[in-house]
Motif scaffolding. Structure first.
Motif, mmCIF file in Angstrom:
data_model
loop_
_atom_site.group_PDB
_atom_site.id
_atom_site.type_symbol
_atom_site.label_atom_id
_atom_site.label_comp_id
_atom_site.label_asym_id
_atom_site.label_seq_id
_atom_site.Cartn_x
_atom_site.Cartn_y
_atom_site.Cartn_z
ATOM 1 N N ASN A 52 0.825 -1.208 0.000
ATOM 2 C CA ASN A 52 0.000 0.000 0.000
ATOM 3 C C ASN A 52 0.857 1.255 0.000
ATOM 4 O OD1 ASN A 52 -2.282 -1.537 0.050
ATOM 5 N ND2 ASN A 52 -2.375 -1.580 2.288
ATOM 6 N N THR A 53 1.839 1.262 0.900
ATOM 7 C CA THR A 53 2.706 2.436 0.989
ATOM 8 C C THR A 53 3.476 2.637 -0.306
ATOM 9 O OG1 THR A 53 2.970 1.825 3.286
ATOM 10 C CG2 THR A 53 4.395 3.560 2.464
ATOM 11 N N LEU A 112 2.632 1.632 -3.349
ATOM 12 C CA LEU A 112 1.714 2.105 -4.394
ATOM 13 C C LEU A 112 1.424 3.584 -4.195
ATOM 14 C CD1 LEU A 112 -0.166 1.269 -6.784
ATOM 15 C CD2 LEU A 112 -1.987 1.132 -5.104
ATOM 16 N N PHE A 113 1.185 3.951 -2.927
ATOM 17 C CA PHE A 113 0.925 5.357 -2.622
ATOM 18 C C PHE A 113 2.101 6.225 -3.053
ATOM 19 C CE2 PHE A 113 2.035 8.602 0.596
ATOM 20 C CZ PHE A 113 1.143 9.569 0.194
ATOM 21 N N LEU A 168 2.341 6.458 -6.976
ATOM 22 C CA LEU A 168 1.333 7.305 -7.618
ATOM 23 C C LEU A 168 1.504 8.767 -7.212
ATOM 24 C CD1 LEU A 168 -1.847 5.062 -7.375
ATOM 25 C CD2 LEU A 168 -0.404 5.494 -9.342
ATOM 26 N N PHE A 169 1.888 8.984 -5.949
ATOM 27 C CA PHE A 169 2.070 10.351 -5.474
ATOM 28 C C PHE A 169 3.225 11.019 -6.215
ATOM 29 C CE2 PHE A 169 3.442 13.572 -2.378
ATOM 30 C CZ PHE A 169 2.233 14.197 -2.169
ATOM 31 N N LEU A 223 4.339 10.215 -9.149
ATOM 32 C CA LEU A 223 3.905 10.413 -10.532
ATOM 33 C C LEU A 223 3.129 11.722 -10.652
ATOM 34 C CD1 LEU A 223 4.125 8.547 -13.055
ATOM 35 C CD2 LEU A 223 1.759 7.934 -12.640
ATOM 36 N N SER A 224 2.177 11.941 -9.709
ATOM 37 C CA SER A 224 1.369 13.159 -9.752
ATOM 38 C C SER A 224 2.235 14.391 -9.578
ATOM 39 C CB SER A 224 0.315 13.161 -8.649
ATOM 40 O OG SER A 224 -0.176 11.892 -8.439
ATOM 41 N N VAL A 225 3.221 14.288 -8.658
ATOM 42 C CA VAL A 225 4.072 15.454 -8.421
ATOM 43 C C VAL A 225 4.910 15.755 -9.661
ATOM 44 C CG1 VAL A 225 5.974 16.345 -7.039
ATOM 45 C CG2 VAL A 225 4.100 15.176 -5.939
ATOM 46 N N GLN A 240 -7.055 -1.551 0.647
ATOM 47 C CA GLN A 240 -6.393 -0.259 0.652
ATOM 48 C C GLN A 240 -5.809 0.101 -0.714
ATOM 49 O OE1 GLN A 240 -6.508 2.086 2.446
ATOM 50 N NE2 GLN A 240 -4.637 3.287 2.507
ATOM 51 N N TYR A 241 -5.166 -0.892 -1.395
ATOM 52 C CA TYR A 241 -4.534 -0.515 -2.664
ATOM 53 C C TYR A 241 -5.566 -0.177 -3.739
ATOM 54 C CZ TYR A 241 -5.195 -5.361 -4.328
ATOM 55 O OH TYR A 241 -5.729 -6.553 -4.702
ATOM 56 N N ILE A 285 -6.575 3.444 -3.066
ATOM 57 C CA ILE A 285 -5.564 4.374 -3.560
ATOM 58 C C ILE A 285 -5.642 4.501 -5.071
ATOM 59 C CG2 ILE A 285 -3.073 4.750 -3.783
ATOM 60 C CD1 ILE A 285 -2.718 3.482 -1.078
ATOM 61 N N PHE A 320 -6.604 7.840 -7.294
ATOM 62 C CA PHE A 320 -5.690 8.376 -8.304
ATOM 63 C C PHE A 320 -6.433 8.609 -9.609
ATOM 64 C CE2 PHE A 320 -2.539 7.580 -11.722
ATOM 65 C CZ PHE A 320 -1.690 8.633 -11.457
ATOM 66 N N GLY A 360 -0.792 17.473 -12.114
ATOM 67 C CA GLY A 360 -1.162 16.307 -11.309
ATOM 68 C C GLY A 360 -1.637 16.677 -9.921
ATOM 69 N N ALA A 402 -4.671 14.641 -8.572
ATOM 70 C CA ALA A 402 -4.272 13.251 -8.361
ATOM 71 C C ALA A 402 -3.450 13.118 -7.094
ATOM 72 C CB ALA A 402 -3.495 12.752 -9.580
ATOM 73 N N ALA A 403 -2.493 14.015 -6.900
ATOM 74 C CA ALA A 403 -1.625 13.937 -5.720
ATOM 75 C C ALA A 403 -2.442 14.085 -4.440
ATOM 76 C CB ALA A 403 -0.556 15.024 -5.794
ATOM 77 N N VAL A 456 -4.674 10.936 -3.872
ATOM 78 C CA VAL A 456 -3.907 9.769 -3.437
ATOM 79 C C VAL A 456 -3.524 9.909 -1.967
ATOM 80 C CG1 VAL A 456 -1.719 8.580 -3.735
ATOM 81 C CG2 VAL A 456 -3.065 9.148 -5.709
ATOM 82 N N TYR A 501 -4.616 7.346 1.019
ATOM 83 C CA TYR A 501 -3.631 6.638 1.829
ATOM 84 C C TYR A 501 -3.886 6.844 3.321
ATOM 85 C CZ TYR A 501 0.892 5.187 3.659
ATOM 86 O OH TYR A 501 1.886 4.571 4.372
#
Lengths: 272, 168
Positions: free
Chosen positions: A13-14, A16-17, A20-21, A23-25, B50-51, B54, B58, B72, B75-76, B79, B83
């Motif tokens: 989970n962490t 993936l977070f 994706l985070f 990527l967005s940034v 959870q995944y 997330i 996104f 983004g 999205a940020a 996400v 989380y």
């Protein structure tokens, strides 16, 4: 190996977070630099299609005002035409080469307009299929709007002058002192002009218009009038607040400007 | 399960379209907009893995970004709250959340209110920090966060109120 897999499963989970985070940034950082925000753009057939579909309905509410603008523009053009025929018709010498004007105009309709963020874009309903390309200037009858940033088949995205990344060459109407048009992100009706030297005769109410040297806009496209100005501390440059002629919160139809000489001048410049 | 899927997809589409076509154009007092699409993340089934939470967050954030040309930032922010969601669920609903017996519409108002407002505040803070991307504008960031959050929370409470009445 087993431990690595266990680690991955435990923290999936962490991870993936974080992925994706990040990527967005990255997308965000790209969007803050001029001409690099290629991935995330509303100029695709899906979002463009939805916007233009909704805009077809929305347009009816503004018809009256757009008609008034057209009449205004026609009036100005007629006045110019009358002045031209009276004074200069005899003396103007036209040969075949001067028909090949450097600037071509394409009309387009704004289908999405944003002005409340710090980096704003517009979407117009002409794209590659109408031979629109990056770096075309965008204006209305009242003044400048922005520069084409990205195109898809049928839509183009325009960097509004209300974008902290936009920087356009402008000059005072009275004299030849030039500066850069920027926006501080606060009021959609007020933009800033920087780098006008202290020597320039700056007065409240003076007109600012585009400078022909940018290769994007022809000379003399109106921008706005000076509302306030002061010298930057310890510097020899003015900081000027300009009230736009254009109402950026209500842009209906626009002209896209193609400069036919752009390539040639750019090539010449890069030969140095 | 199928019913869950369909209602969540429908909610995704409706909230995304509502957001980009209407709510993002309100510009109350020049810059205050509600971001109601956050409601989709809040309403994702509480026992969803959870995944998946997330990933879906996104997806909706990115959809809004593509429509609004904002890189983004949505999205940020989405996400991030996806989380953090389990922590806040535990904090707001306490032990009953651990037993997986919570139904969003049946929770006491105070608990629901804490859950909604905390996540909305965090989402908006992240959103505007990334949008403005300049710490010297910290006052503007906080101002935008506060006013837009109030607007969003109010709207979410109204919407939950409406749907509750429909079910009776």
């Amino acid at each position: 190996m087993q431990q690595i897999i266990n680690f991955l499963i435990k923290y999936k989970n962490t991870l993936l977070f974080l992925f994706l985070f990040l990527l967005s940034v990255i997308f965000t950082i790209q969007s803050h630099s001029y001409h690099k925000s290629k991935f995330i753009s509303s100029a695709n057939f899906f979002t463009g299609g939805i916007y233009s579909w909704v805009n077809d309905v929305d347009m009816y509410f503004n018809l009256r005002e757009y008609n008034e603008r057209l009449v205004d523009e026609n009036k100005t053009l007629r006045e110019n035409l009358a002045a031209l025929t009276e004074v200069e018709l005899d003396s103007v010498f036209t040969d075949t080469t001067s028909y090949n004007d450097p600037y071509q105009f394409i009309t387009a309709k704004v289908i999405a307009n944003r002005y409340s963020k710090r980096d704003n874009f517009l979407l117009v309903n002409k794209g590659k299929a109408d031979s629109v390309a990056t770096d075309y200037g965008v204006i209305t009858s009242r003044g400048i709007v922005g520069i084409v940033d990205e195109t898809s088949q049928n839509y183009a995205r325009v960097i509004s002058i209300l974008n902290t990344n936009s920087a356009i060459n402008v000059k005072l109407k009275k004299s030849d002192h030039f500066g850069t048009l920027t926006w501080n992100g606060k009021d959609p009706n007020r933009v800033q002009v920087e780098e006008i030297p202290r020597l320039a005769p700056v007065k409240k109410g003076d007109t600012i218009h585009t400078d022909g040297r940018s290769l994007i806009f022809p000379k003399g496209i109106p921008v706005g009038i000076i509302e306030d100005f002061h010298l930057k501390s310890n510097q020899n440059y003015y900081e000027i607040d300009v009230r736009l002629f254009n109402d950026m919160t209500n842009v209906g139809y626009v002209y896209l400007i193609k400069n036919n000489n752009q390539e040639e001048i750019k090539n010449l410049d890069s030969n140095e | 399960m199928n019913k869950f899927l369909i209602s969540n997809i429908a909610r995704f589409i409706i909230l995304a379209l509502l957001q980009v076509l209407i709510l993002s154009n309100i510009n109350f007092l020049g810059y205050i907009n509600p971001y109601l699409y956050v409601f989709f993340i809040l309403l994702l089934p509480l026992n969803l893995t959870q995944y998946k939470t997330i990933f879906f967050s996104f997806l909706i954030g990115l959809t809004i970004d593509i429509f609004e040309d904002t890189g983004g930032i949505h999205a940020a922010a989405s996400v991030l709250i996806a989380y953090l969601r389990p922590n806040f669920l535990r904090f707001s609903f306490g032990i009953s959340y651990e037993h997986q017996t919570v139904k969003f519409h049946q929770t006491p108002f105070a608990q629901r209110f804490t859950y909604i407002s905390l996540l909305v505040l965090i989402h908006h803070l992240m959103l505007f920090s990334l949008e403005i991307f300049d710490l010297s504008y910290i006052v503007l960031i906080l101002k935008k966060t506060l006013f837009s959050s109030l607007f969003t929370i109010l709207l979410i409470l109204i919407v939950t109120g409406l749907f509750k009445q429909n079910k009776k």
